[in-house]
Motif scaffolding. Structure first.
Motif, PDB file in Angstrom:
ATOM      1  N   LYS A  53       0.726  -1.314   0.118  1.00 13.15           N
ATOM      2  CA  LYS A  53      -0.109  -0.033  -0.037  1.00 13.15           C
ATOM      3  C   LYS A  53       0.766   1.196   0.180  1.00 13.15           C
ATOM      4  O   LYS A  53       0.389   2.611   0.002  1.00 13.15           O
ATOM      5  CB  LYS A  53      -1.071  -0.139   1.127  1.00 13.15           C
ATOM      6  N   GLY A  54       2.243   1.109   0.137  1.00 19.93           N
ATOM      7  CA  GLY A  54       2.957   2.402   0.183  1.00 19.93           C
ATOM      8  C   GLY A  54       2.801   2.856   1.621  1.00 19.93           C
ATOM      9  O   GLY A  54       3.001   2.385   2.501  1.00 19.93           O
ATOM     10  N   ILE A  55       2.735   4.353   1.536  1.00 19.58           N
ATOM     11  CA  ILE A  55       2.521   4.916   3.024  1.00 19.58           C
ATOM     12  C   ILE A  55       1.103   5.146   3.195  1.00 19.58           C
ATOM     13  O   ILE A  55       0.283   5.442   2.366  1.00 19.58           O
ATOM     14  CB  ILE A  55       3.387   6.357   2.737  1.00 19.58           C
ATOM     15  N   VAL A  56       0.873   4.940   4.590  1.00 15.38           N
ATOM     16  CA  VAL A  56      -0.405   4.936   5.139  1.00 15.38           C
ATOM     17  C   VAL A  56      -0.703   5.873   6.188  1.00 15.38           C
ATOM     18  O   VAL A  56       0.434   5.937   7.193  1.00 15.38           O
ATOM     19  CB  VAL A  56      -0.982   3.638   5.631  1.00 15.38           C
ATOM     20  N   PHE A  57      -1.336   6.963   6.228  1.00 19.93           N
ATOM     21  CA  PHE A  57      -1.900   7.670   7.447  1.00 19.93           C
ATOM     22  C   PHE A  57      -3.073   7.359   7.913  1.00 19.93           C
ATOM     23  O   PHE A  57      -4.430   7.280   7.454  1.00 19.93           O
ATOM     24  CB  PHE A  57      -2.015   9.196   6.809  1.00 19.93           C
ATOM     25  N   ILE A  58      -3.055   7.161   9.389  1.00 16.29           N
ATOM     26  CA  ILE A  58      -4.286   6.846  10.110  1.00 16.29           C
ATOM     27  C   ILE A  58      -4.521   7.955  10.974  1.00 16.29           C
ATOM     28  O   ILE A  58      -3.860   8.095  12.224  1.00 16.29           O
ATOM     29  CB  ILE A  58      -4.451   5.326  10.658  1.00 16.29           C
ATOM     30  N   ILE A  59      -5.629   8.715  11.018  1.00 18.58           N
ATOM     31  CA  ILE A  59      -6.210   9.532  12.157  1.00 18.58           C
ATOM     32  C   ILE A  59      -7.271   9.191  12.639  1.00 18.58           C
ATOM     33  O   ILE A  59      -8.569   9.122  12.131  1.00 18.58           O
ATOM     34  CB  ILE A  59      -6.076  11.180  11.355  1.00 18.58           C
ATOM     35  N   SER A  60      -7.360   9.089  13.990  1.00 20.45           N
ATOM     36  CA  SER A  60      -8.554   8.640  14.770  1.00 20.45           C
ATOM     37  C   SER A  60      -8.773   9.635  15.814  1.00 20.45           C
ATOM     38  O   SER A  60      -8.049  10.185  16.480  1.00 20.45           O
ATOM     39  CB  SER A  60      -8.329   7.316  15.459  1.00 20.45           C
ATOM     40  N   ASP A  61     -10.299   9.935  16.266  1.00 22.14           N
ATOM     41  CA  ASP A  61     -10.608  10.640  17.340  1.00 22.14           C
ATOM     42  C   ASP A  61     -11.487   9.916  18.173  1.00 22.14           C
ATOM     43  O   ASP A  61     -12.100   8.687  17.656  1.00 22.14           O
ATOM     44  CB  ASP A  61     -11.088  12.081  16.949  1.00 22.14           C
TER      45      ASP A  61
END
Length: 447
Positions: A372-380
């Motif tokens: 997938k290459g680079i993955v950003f995961i932002i959770s709140d």
């Protein structure tokens, strides 16, 4: 691109080497062996035939039989324990044999054959194989003649011994040939791969922004690729320049009427003022993109951690009163193949919206994946986003009721930027109970 070509070339070269060493050389070995054995058999027939005619020339016809000289011309037939034997039969009775056949214990087939017709064949007597040449001749003259059958035998083991010696020699030479061929092919592979390695290095330098075009000298096979890549770079550069100029002109053209509207009585309305602020934010964003969009983003490589630390530092100050607990997990070597400003715009908008929606916790994870290459995961830990509202969230100008403080134009800008890098956004519920935004950029997509 070139790295994949180099890998493919090395795989093909490996197959060629394996084919040569495992298939071609053994096939050549067996072919040469069979040809040599056939030559040995043919030479044996010729030798026995020469011995036969030598015997016939030395035979002396007598009224009561035949006579042979004590020592005959063929040395192989005069030597005891030789592997070649000569026998003469008359009326199925052995009347003469060579000195080499003194200890011979076999009785060959002496069935009558047509006079003058020779026969060469492989026979087996007493468990041992022989090559046999036989010829029935008529001795004497028209008034008195006798029939005699000449038989010459040669042990087949003698041929096998020669064959074994030849094979041992052939194996040694084949091993030497295999080593030499492998070495020459390895040298050839390395030599042929050098232009690809140079091209790969130049493309890497272009991606890093260290050069504007590919200028090295390459073989004819790569000249077309070099020209096409330079043409693509020039075309993209011109397109980016036109895009920046047009976007800058449009943004500047809108600034003046927007300033007039903001100073007019219409701006007194809070809702109208909010819309004007949104329009102004969009114009500022596009002006900023126009100012930084002159270079080719695919050439750039941005280290993620410094950008993420800068954003989190700013968010901590903006939302100081809210006391947000930020958790960030980012590899030091993680890199975004694109423009730093675009990365800040993407992460800044999503993290800002997460801060607005959260209760007191925001998690950010950045990881690299081979597929997938680079993955950003932002959770709140906020209220989350219902499934039926997720598509609407990414549309320009949309704002969800549960996210009134954000997720309007900002999310549309994020969606546009991610799409421009051929990435994708996945919205889901997080383990914290709120929303989770997953943004994936594959290495191939960024190129």
């Amino acid at each position: 691109m070139v790295s994949s070509a180099q890998i493919s070339l090395k795989i093909r070269q490996g197959f060629i080497l394996v084919f040569v060493l495992i298939v071609a050389l053994p096939a050549l070995f067996f072919s040469i062996g069979r040809a040599y054995y056939a030559t040995l058999v043919d030479a044996t027939e010729k030798t026995l035939e020469a011995h036969l005619y030598s015997l016939i020339s030395e035979v002396e016809f007598l009224s009561d039989g035949i006579s042979m000289p004590r020592t005959i011309l063929a040395p192989e037939l005069n030597r005891l324990n030789s592997d070649t034997y000569a026998l003469v039969y008359q009326e199925n009775t052995l009347v003469w044999y060579s000195e080499s056949a003194v200890n011979l214990t076999v009785t060959p087939d002496v069935s009558q054959t047509q006079a003058g017709a020779s026969e060469f064949k492989k026979v087996r007597y007493n468990g041992e194989d022989y090559r046999q040449l036989s010829l029935t001749v008529i001795l004497g003259n028209a008034e008195q003649s006798q029939q005699a059958k000449f038989i010459l035998l040669k042990k087949n083991s003698a041929l096998l011994a020669l064959m074994s010696e030849f094979r041992n020699t052939l194996v040694n030479w084949m091993l030497i040939m295999g080593v030499v061929i492998a070495a020459l092919m390895a040298i050839g592979f390395v030599w042929n791969a050098r232009p690809l390695q140079r091209l790969d290095k130049e493309i890497t330098e272009v991606e890093a922004g260290e050069r504007d075009k590919i200028s090295g000298l390459y073989p004819v096979e790569l000249t077309t690729i070099k020209a096409d890549l330079n043409l693509l770079l020039d075309s993209q550069r011109r397109q980016k320049e036109r895009y920046r100029a047009s976007l800058s002109d449009l943004a500047h053209a809108l600034k003046t009427p927007l300033a007039v509207l903001k100073s007019s009585p219409l701006a007194a309305d809070s809702e109208a003022q909010e819309q004007l602020d949104r329009i102004n934010a969009m114009i500022e964003h596009q002006l900023k993109r126009a100012a930084t969009g002159g270079s080719d983003t695919w050439k750039k490589q941005t280290t993620v951690k410094p950008v993420l630390d800068s954003i989190l530092n700013a968010m901590g100050k903006v939302y100081l009163d809210k006391g947000i607990d930020f958790t960030a997990d980012c590899d030091q070597s993680a890199a975004f193949l694109g423009d730093k400003t675009d990365l800040m715009e993407i992460l800044g908008n999503i993290i800002d919206n997460a801060c607005k929606a959260c209760v007191h916790k925001v998690d950010i994870t950045v990881k690299t994946d081979t597929e997938k290459g680079i993955v950003f995961i932002i959770s709140d830990d906020g209220p989350g986003i219902p499934e039926n509202k997720r598509e609407e969230l990414l549309q320009r100008g949309s704002r969800l009721d549960t996210y009134e403080a954000g997720h309007g134009v900002g999310m549309a800008i994020v969606s546009d930027l991610v799409a421009s890098y051929h990435g994708k956004i996945i919205i889901d519920y997080s383990e914290l109970g709120g929303a989770q935004f997953t943004i994936e950029f594959s290495d191939d997509q960024n190129h």
